[in-house]
Design a protein around this motif. Structure first.
Motif, short mmCIF file in Angstrom:
data_model
loop_
_atom_site.label_atom_id
_atom_site.label_comp_id
_atom_site.label_asym_id
_atom_site.label_seq_id
_atom_site.Cartn_x
_atom_site.Cartn_y
_atom_site.Cartn_z
N HIS A 3 51.11 53.82 42.36
CA HIS A 3 50.34 55.06 42.31
C HIS A 3 48.93 54.75 41.79
N LEU A 4 47.95 55.47 42.34
CA LEU A 4 46.57 55.28 41.92
C LEU A 4 46.29 56.10 40.67
N GLU A 5 45.67 55.45 39.71
CA GLU A 5 45.38 56.12 38.45
C GLU A 5 43.97 55.78 38.01
N GLU A 6 43.32 56.71 37.33
CA GLU A 6 42.06 56.40 36.66
C GLU A 6 42.37 56.09 35.21
N VAL A 7 42.04 54.88 34.79
CA VAL A 7 42.31 54.52 33.40
C VAL A 7 41.04 54.00 32.74
N GLU A 8 40.92 54.26 31.45
CA GLU A 8 39.84 53.65 30.69
C GLU A 8 40.36 52.28 30.26
N GLY A 9 39.49 51.28 30.36
CA GLY A 9 39.99 49.95 30.02
C GLY A 9 38.92 48.99 29.54
N ILE A 10 39.40 47.93 28.89
CA ILE A 10 38.54 46.84 28.42
C ILE A 10 39.07 45.54 29.02
N ALA A 62 43.01 52.20 39.43
CA ALA A 62 44.00 51.14 39.51
C ALA A 62 45.23 51.58 40.28
N ASP A 63 45.74 50.63 41.01
CA ASP A 63 47.01 50.81 41.72
C ASP A 63 48.07 50.19 40.82
N ILE A 64 48.72 51.06 40.04
CA ILE A 64 49.63 50.59 39.00
C ILE A 64 51.03 50.42 39.59
N ARG A 65 51.53 49.20 39.51
CA ARG A 65 52.89 48.93 40.02
C ARG A 65 53.84 48.84 38.83
N ASP A 66 55.04 49.30 39.07
CA ASP A 66 56.03 49.26 37.99
C ASP A 66 56.41 47.84 37.61
N GLN A 67 56.34 46.95 38.59
CA GLN A 67 56.69 45.56 38.31
C GLN A 67 55.65 44.63 38.90
N GLY A 68 55.54 43.46 38.32
CA GLY A 68 54.61 42.46 38.85
C GLY A 68 53.17 42.86 38.62
N LEU A 69 52.29 42.31 39.46
CA LEU A 69 50.87 42.56 39.27
C LEU A 69 50.48 43.93 39.78
N SER A 70 49.48 44.50 39.15
CA SER A 70 48.89 45.73 39.67
C SER A 70 47.54 45.37 40.29
N PHE A 71 46.89 46.33 40.92
CA PHE A 71 45.66 46.05 41.66
C PHE A 71 44.53 46.99 41.25
#
Ligand SMILES: [Zn+2]
Length: 258
Positions: A3-10, A62-71
């Protein structure tokens, strides 16, 4: 599921993968630390390229995946900690601070409090002339996340909260002069260093500008924090060894007093 999410990140680490791709570790506000795969591109204007530089901060799509790498799909409002990126000393302190935050928390476990402390810490390292004090504050606060926070509020025997204190491993906390005798193997630290370490555990970041610490006390603080980490955390990060040696060059590089 993705799922695509907007996240704040460093961005806390970046590794090249094959020719043009990158593995980027981002500490996000809502998902904790996560590894993202970013496919390289021939196009040098790729906005993501700037967004995935080490010590960048912003909003990541971000395309957050439950497992493995996200994108990572996109980024906006990217505000790099530019002094931290440019200055070798600031860079070293920030690298170690991020390494500690990384070690203190398991990936994919959200911790907004730790995220905020790291964010505020990096902000101040970027702005202030003395990034070392900021690192010290983070080091003391991160002890909680390693699950080893000592009792710094007062003497562990009588509860006294004012005066000179020393640290005792035996009691995992402070002793006042009247109870020094309870532990002969206490640190015998400079009481000023202990004073600042107590302060660091509670002071809010916006008050930092008002602190002034002598060079000797800074060394004594470093000594106590190193002892605490060696004893309680037992972590040996490469970035810390770099900081230790950096101080040696610092002495070499400085001209003798005239
Ligand atoms: Zn006491």
């Amino acid at each position: 599921m993705a799922h695509l999410e907007e996240v704040e990140g460093i961005v806390i680490s970046v590794r090249k993968h094959r020719e043009r791709d990158f593995l980027v570790k981002i500490f996000t506000d809502r998902y904790g630390k996560m590894m993202f795969f970013v496919r390289g591109t021939k196009n040098p204007n790729n906005k993501l390229k700037r967004a995935i530089q080490l010590f960048s901060h912003g909003t990541y799509i971000a395309d957050i995946r439950d497992q493995g790498l996200s994108f990572l799909r996109d980024a906006k409002d990217i505000a790099p900690y530019s002094q931290v990126q440019l200055d070798i000393f600031k860079n070293a302190y920030a690298t170690y601070a991020c390494g500690l935050a990384d070690a203190a928390l398991v990936d994919r476990v959200p911790d907004f409090n730790l995220f905020t402390q790291l964010k505020e810490g990096l902000n101040l390292m970027d702005e202030l002339e003395e990034p070392e004090v900021i690192l010290n504050i983070l080091e003391i606060r991160f002890l909680r996340y390693f699950g080893v926070m000592p009792e710094l509020r007062g003497c562990v025997i009588c509860g006294k909260t004012e005066g000179a204190f020393d640290y005792s491993s035996k009691f995992h906390g402070l002793l006042c002069p009247e109870h020094y005798f309870e532990d002969e193997r206490r640190y015998h630290a400079n009481p000023k260093a202990i004073h600042f370490i107590r302060l660091f555990s509670v002071i809010s970041f916006d008050k930092i500008g008002t602190i002034s610490i002598s060079e000797q006390t800074k060394k004594d603080i470093r000594y106590v924090i190193d002892m605490l980490y060696e004893e309680l955390v037992g972590l040996k990060l490469k970035s810390k060894r770099f900081i230790d040696h950096m101080h040696e060059w610092d002495g070499v590089l400085k001209r003798p007093e005239e």
